[in-house]
Design a protein around this motif. Structure first.
Motif, PDB file in Angstrom:
ATOM      1  N   TYR A  85       0.843  -1.200   0.000  1.00  0.00           N
ATOM      2  CA  TYR A  85       0.000   0.000   0.000  1.00  0.00           C
ATOM      3  C   TYR A  85       0.880   1.252   0.000  1.00  0.00           C
ATOM      4  O   TYR A  85       1.780   1.359   0.852  1.00  0.00           O
ATOM      5  N   PRO A  86       0.651   2.199  -0.900  1.00  0.00           N
ATOM      6  CA  PRO A  86       1.392   3.462  -0.804  1.00  0.00           C
ATOM      7  C   PRO A  86       1.146   4.091   0.570  1.00  0.00           C
ATOM      8  O   PRO A  86       0.009   4.087   1.058  1.00  0.00           O
ATOM      9  N   PHE A  87       2.191   4.566   1.183  1.00  0.00           N
ATOM     10  CA  PHE A  87       2.153   5.128   2.537  1.00  0.00           C
ATOM     11  C   PHE A  87       1.701   4.101   3.584  1.00  0.00           C
ATOM     12  O   PHE A  87       1.427   4.435   4.718  1.00  0.00           O
ATOM     13  N   GLY A  88       1.594   2.854   3.149  1.00  0.00           N
ATOM     14  CA  GLY A  88       1.203   1.793   4.083  1.00  0.00           C
ATOM     15  C   GLY A  88      -0.268   1.825   4.465  1.00  0.00           C
ATOM     16  O   GLY A  88      -0.711   1.069   5.310  1.00  0.00           O
ATOM     17  N   ASN A  89      -1.039   2.699   3.824  1.00  0.00           N
ATOM     18  CA  ASN A  89      -2.431   2.896   4.260  1.00  0.00           C
ATOM     19  C   ASN A  89      -3.429   2.042   3.481  1.00  0.00           C
ATOM     20  O   ASN A  89      -3.342   1.923   2.262  1.00  0.00           O
ATOM     21  N   SER A  90      -4.400   1.519   4.231  1.00  0.00           N
ATOM     22  CA  SER A  90      -5.422   0.683   3.590  1.00  0.00           C
ATOM     23  C   SER A  90      -6.738   0.830   4.334  1.00  0.00           C
ATOM     24  O   SER A  90      -6.801   1.471   5.374  1.00  0.00           O
ATOM     25  N   ASN A  91      -7.764   0.258   3.775  1.00  0.00           N
ATOM     26  CA  ASN A  91      -9.032   0.125   4.496  1.00  0.00           C
ATOM     27  C   ASN A  91      -9.746  -1.103   3.938  1.00  0.00           C
ATOM     28  O   ASN A  91      -9.233  -1.783   3.041  1.00  0.00           O
ATOM     29  N   ASN A  92     -10.918  -1.395   4.472  1.00  0.00           N
ATOM     30  CA  ASN A  92     -11.633  -2.619   4.084  1.00  0.00           C
ATOM     31  C   ASN A  92     -11.958  -2.668   2.600  1.00  0.00           C
ATOM     32  O   ASN A  92     -11.922  -3.716   1.978  1.00  0.00           O
ATOM     33  N   MET A  93     -12.284  -1.496   2.042  1.00  0.00           N
ATOM     34  CA  MET A  93     -12.661  -1.483   0.625  1.00  0.00           C
ATOM     35  C   MET A  93     -11.481  -1.889  -0.262  1.00  0.00           C
ATOM     36  O   MET A  93     -11.619  -2.693  -1.173  1.00  0.00           O
ATOM     37  N   VAL A  94     -10.318  -1.328   0.051  1.00  0.00           N
ATOM     38  CA  VAL A  94      -9.126  -1.640  -0.745  1.00  0.00           C
ATOM     39  C   VAL A  94      -8.820  -3.139  -0.644  1.00  0.00           C
ATOM     40  O   VAL A  94      -8.556  -3.805  -1.653  1.00  0.00           O
ATOM     41  N   ALA A  95      -8.891  -3.650   0.581  1.00  0.00           N
ATOM     42  CA  ALA A  95      -8.607  -5.086   0.776  1.00  0.00           C
ATOM     43  C   ALA A  95      -9.617  -5.945   0.005  1.00  0.00           C
ATOM     44  O   ALA A  95      -9.244  -6.962  -0.602  1.00  0.00           O
ATOM     45  N   ALA A  96     -10.890  -5.522   0.006  1.00  0.00           N
ATOM     46  CA  ALA A  96     -11.921  -6.294  -0.709  1.00  0.00           C
ATOM     47  C   ALA A  96     -11.645  -6.285  -2.212  1.00  0.00           C
ATOM     48  O   ALA A  96     -11.799  -7.312  -2.891  1.00  0.00           O
ATOM     49  N   ILE A  97     -11.207  -5.151  -2.749  1.00  0.00           N
ATOM     50  CA  ILE A  97     -10.905  -5.082  -4.187  1.00  0.00           C
ATOM     51  C   ILE A  97      -9.714  -5.989  -4.516  1.00  0.00           C
ATOM     52  O   ILE A  97      -9.702  -6.685  -5.533  1.00  0.00           O
ATOM     53  N   LEU A  98      -8.734  -5.984  -3.644  1.00  0.00           N
ATOM     54  CA  LEU A  98      -7.564  -6.854  -3.868  1.00  0.00           C
ATOM     55  C   LEU A  98      -7.989  -8.320  -3.910  1.00  0.00           C
ATOM     56  O   LEU A  98      -7.584  -9.078  -4.785  1.00  0.00           O
ATOM     57  N   LYS A  99      -8.814  -8.681  -2.950  1.00  0.00           N
ATOM     58  CA  LYS A  99      -9.279 -10.067  -2.862  1.00  0.00           C
ATOM     59  C   LYS A  99     -10.055 -10.449  -4.121  1.00  0.00           C
ATOM     60  O   LYS A  99      -9.845 -11.507  -4.692  1.00  0.00           O
ATOM     61  N   ARG A 100     -10.925  -9.543  -4.508  1.00  0.00           N
ATOM     62  CA  ARG A 100     -11.769  -9.791  -5.694  1.00  0.00           C
ATOM     63  C   ARG A 100     -10.913  -9.990  -6.954  1.00  0.00           C
ATOM     64  O   ARG A 100     -11.278 -10.707  -7.865  1.00  0.00           O
ATOM     65  N   ASN A 101      -9.748  -9.333  -6.991  1.00  0.00           N
ATOM     66  CA  ASN A 101      -8.903  -9.416  -8.176  1.00  0.00           C
ATOM     67  C   ASN A 101      -7.773 -10.438  -8.049  1.00  0.00           C
ATOM     68  O   ASN A 101      -6.805 -10.385  -8.810  1.00  0.00           O
ATOM     69  N   GLY A 102      -7.920 -11.334  -7.101  1.00  0.00           N
ATOM     70  CA  GLY A 102      -7.012 -12.477  -7.005  1.00  0.00           C
ATOM     71  C   GLY A 102      -5.680 -12.207  -6.336  1.00  0.00           C
ATOM     72  O   GLY A 102      -4.769 -13.034  -6.414  1.00  0.00           O
TER      73      GLY A 102
END
Lengths: 364, 339
Positions: B274-291
């Motif tokens: 993650y740029p700047f190390g920052n994330s949230n649930n939405m970002v993680a969900a998109i990552l998961k969805r895209n394998g």
């Protein structure tokens, strides 16, 4: 061999051959077992493992105890005592792991996450194949971003968006995560995945208290701060804040711009105060392609070089003066003033030297 | 009729032959290994060995585990770092500790994060060549094993056991200094490394790597992974950005950066920093969805197997760190959650 079976019917030959085959097979097995029984080179190792097993069991580390007994069993097969220890420990492990798991679930349901994690880990440490404990530890407790939803009668994509996210316009999330058209007809009973409702809360996660804060800074917030400092003519603070941002995001254009603009302002003020050396040091922090910085630094660099040469000529003049060569001293100080019109004492020294020369000429 | 009787008789004899064969407990022994080494006693789950002159952990691992690089399994099980003649050694023939979890605590894996390198100059994000060399040498001297990201996530998923002193090395962004300074050092030590690039940086300035250089690294076994396209903070919506616009922008940063890397290196992205190390649930969900298999923050700390795969901790190594400070990032065991 061929002669032995020659007069027998085929099936009997086969039976006799089987007997011989299995007979010799058994003999070789017995022989290998005998080697194991007689081999006492590992005797000490076996007894040490058995001692270790007892120690582990005493400490409550049942899995390590089992592991040690399994080593003993593998090295010393057919020992009834060892086998019964193994069976006993396996039962104990299953029971204890199951107890820990049940306690974990109870803590989880009471929202005591720390205690729940401890119990699930203890269950897994005893029984690594405990799939339910692993599921809790690895997925349920760490927060699953996607949840499974079973479509009910009358559900539509928009309806689910309203129900889950309290906003029909978030129907695109359901479509995206399920490869569906927003207008797709949903069949009751079908399962779809949904991002958890927290997904629409887009603020960054906050580091839990007690842990070291995240290493990075909030760039957006810092940019705003730098911009405010600049607006308030606090150029040094603006430059420092912009530099802090650039440490983390070296290509951030706005931070770069604020840094350049701030140092440009500070350098300009120092130059107006004729503090050229400091002005040059400040302008060196600005991108040379920013505004007229290249020209300014060239000028200040020359100025700085001139100053240094002026000092050399001034000292040379002083030496001539001391050696009573006043003409040469005046020449050196004149060069000094050409290079640096403000050079301290040069003007006064020239006047003194000239007046001294006049007096000398009058005496002559 | 006579033939049929003989046939049944034969079957009967075969049956009793089998029964008698099974009556003797089957030996848990590999006769070929027994024959090959008189100093070894091979059984189903373990081998006991009395070390001979010339035996090493590597030679034993090669002989019994068919992979010299599995020497750590023998070392960890016996609590040894080398072999001396006459030593009794138990060789586990299969992994014995998933997730590094024991009754007293659990293994943790530090993931180190670097950004920029320099020959001599240092600042917070820039590590000097000499410091980097010293740090890599320390890892070797202290017996740390450097893992790939796939090995790390097999550990996280409770699938595979890893060496008890494991560490992962990552480098962010795609600065040329990583190509010129860090990779020759890593190559010297044979350490795997993952490079998280943000694709807009590549070819953008003299200080950035070119795609040719990225390809060269990929061809030399360097793992190239995603760090988005523009390095925007994925966890924060920009001013005047609607939720839908924000969602689309984040999805683009993730999916397109992966596509760009695929196009330029012919490698798939499975991990993201993650740029700047920052994330949230939405970002993680998109990552998961895209394998994507996992993603990394910059929250300092080592990782137990039960870390969320999309919130993996990384410890930044700063330019001003001395070796003592560097070593503080190398925690490989914890008991905090099990006490």
């Amino acid at each position: 061999m061929k002669g032995l079976f020659a007069n027998m019917p085929g099936v009997l030959s086969l039976a006799a051959f089987s007997l011989i085959l299995f007979g010799t097979g058994c003999a070789s097995v017995t022989k290998l077992n005998a080697i194991f029984q007689e081999d006492d080179r590992f005797k000490e190792l076996v007894s040490r493992q058995a001692e270790k097993a007892a120690e582990y069991e005493k400490k409550g580390d049942l899995r390590k105890a089992l592991q040690s007994w399994e080593v003993v069993d593998d090295l010393k097969p057919d020992d009834g005592n060892v086998l019964s220890q193994i069976i006993y420990l396996k039962n104990q492990i299953n029971k204890t792991a199951s107890d820990h798991y049940k306690k974990g679930v109870a803590h989880y349901q009471n929202n005591s996450m720390k205690a729940a994690l401890r119990e699930f880990l203890l269950a897994l440490s005893l029984s690594p194949d405990h799939k339910e404990a692993l599921y809790y530890v690895k997925y349920r407790m760490t927060g699953d971003e996607l949840i499974v939803y079973e479509v009910k009668k009358g559900d539509t994509v928009k309806g689910i968006a309203k129900k889950v996210f309290n906003d029909t316009s978030n129907d695109f999330l359901i479509a995206y995560f399920n490869d569906l058209n927003k207008e797709a007809r949903l069949t009751p009973g079908m399962t779809i995945v949904l991002p958890s409702p927290e997904v629409i809360q887009v603020a960054p996660e906050i580091t839990p208290s007690g842990e070291e804060p995240a290493e990075y800074i909030n760039v957006k917030q810092e940019i705003r701060k730098a911009r405010d400092y600049f607006g308030a003519k606090k150029y040094q603070q603006s430059a420092t804040t912009a530099e802090k941002i650039l440490e983390y995001d070296p290509v951030n254009k706005e931070a770069m711009n604020l840094k350049n603009a701030s140092y440009y302002k500070i350098g300009g003020m120092l130059r107006n105060e004729k503090n050229y050396a400091e002005a040059l040091a400040v302008f060196n922090n600005v991108d040379p392609d920013y505004k007229d910085v290249r020209q300014i630094t060239d000028y200040l660099n020359n100025n700085s070089k001139h100053k240094s040469r002026a000092a050399e000529h001034y000292i040379s003049g002083v030496n001539f003066y001391v050696n009573q060569d006043l003409d040469k001293a005046i020449k050196e100080w004149e060069i000094t003033l050409t290079l640096d019109p403000n050079y301290p004492n040069a003007k006064k020294d020239i006047e003194n030297a000239r007046s001294f020369l006049d007096k000398l000429n009058k005496i002559k | 009729m006579q033939i049929r009787c003989s046939y049944y008789l034969c079957l009967l004899i075969m049956f009793f032959s089998l029964i008698s064969g099974c009556a003797t407990p089957s030996p848990r022994v590999s006769s070929s290994l027994e024959a090959s080494d008189a100093n070894a006693k091979v059984t189903l789950g373990f081998t006991a060995v009395i070390a001979k002159e010339g035996d090493t952990l590597y030679s034993l691992a090669g002989q019994y585990l068919k992979d010299p690089n599995m020497e750590w399994l023998i070392a960890d099980f016996n609590g040894i770092s080398s072999v001396t003649p006459g030593m009794e050694i138990i060789i586990p023939l299969k992994p014995y500790e998933s997730g590094g979890l024991t009754y007293g605590g659990y293994q943790t894996v530090p993931v180190l994060s670097y950004h920029n390198f320099s020959i001599d100059k240092t600042d917070k994000m820039t590590v000097s060549k000499a410091s980097f060399e010293d740090q890599m040498q320390l890892l070797k001297e202290r017996g740390y094993r450097v893992l790939s990201l796939d090995q790390l996530f097999d550990f996280f998923d409770f699938k595979k056991q890893i060496p008890s002193k494991s560490v992962v090395i990552t480098i962010d962004d795609g600065w040329k200094s990583a190509y010129e300074i860090a990779f020759p050092v890593l190559k010297k030590y044979g350490y795997p490394v993952s490079l998280f690039i943000y694709t807009d940086l590549i070819n953008s300035t003299r200080k950035a790597m070119t795609w040719e250089q990225v390809r060269e690294l990929a061809d030399n076994g360097i793992d190239i992974q995603c760090h988005t396209i523009t390095h925007r903070d994925l966890a924060v919506a920009q001013d005047k950005e609607s939720f839908k616009d924000y969602f689309d922008a984040v999805e683009k940063e993730i999916v397109q950066s992966s596509n760009i890397i695929k196009k330029n290196t012919d490698r798939d992205c499975r991990y993201l920093a993650y740029p700047f190390g920052n994330s949230n649930n939405m970002v993680a969900a998109i990552l998961k969805r895209n394998g994507f298999r996992g993603a990394f923050t910059v929250r300092r700390g080592s990782n137990p197997f039960f870390i969320n795969n999309y919130r993996v901790n990384r410890s930044m190594i700063y330019g001003e760190y001395d070796l003592k400070k560097f070593e503080e990032a190398l925690t490989v065991f914890d008991d905090g959650a099990i006490k």
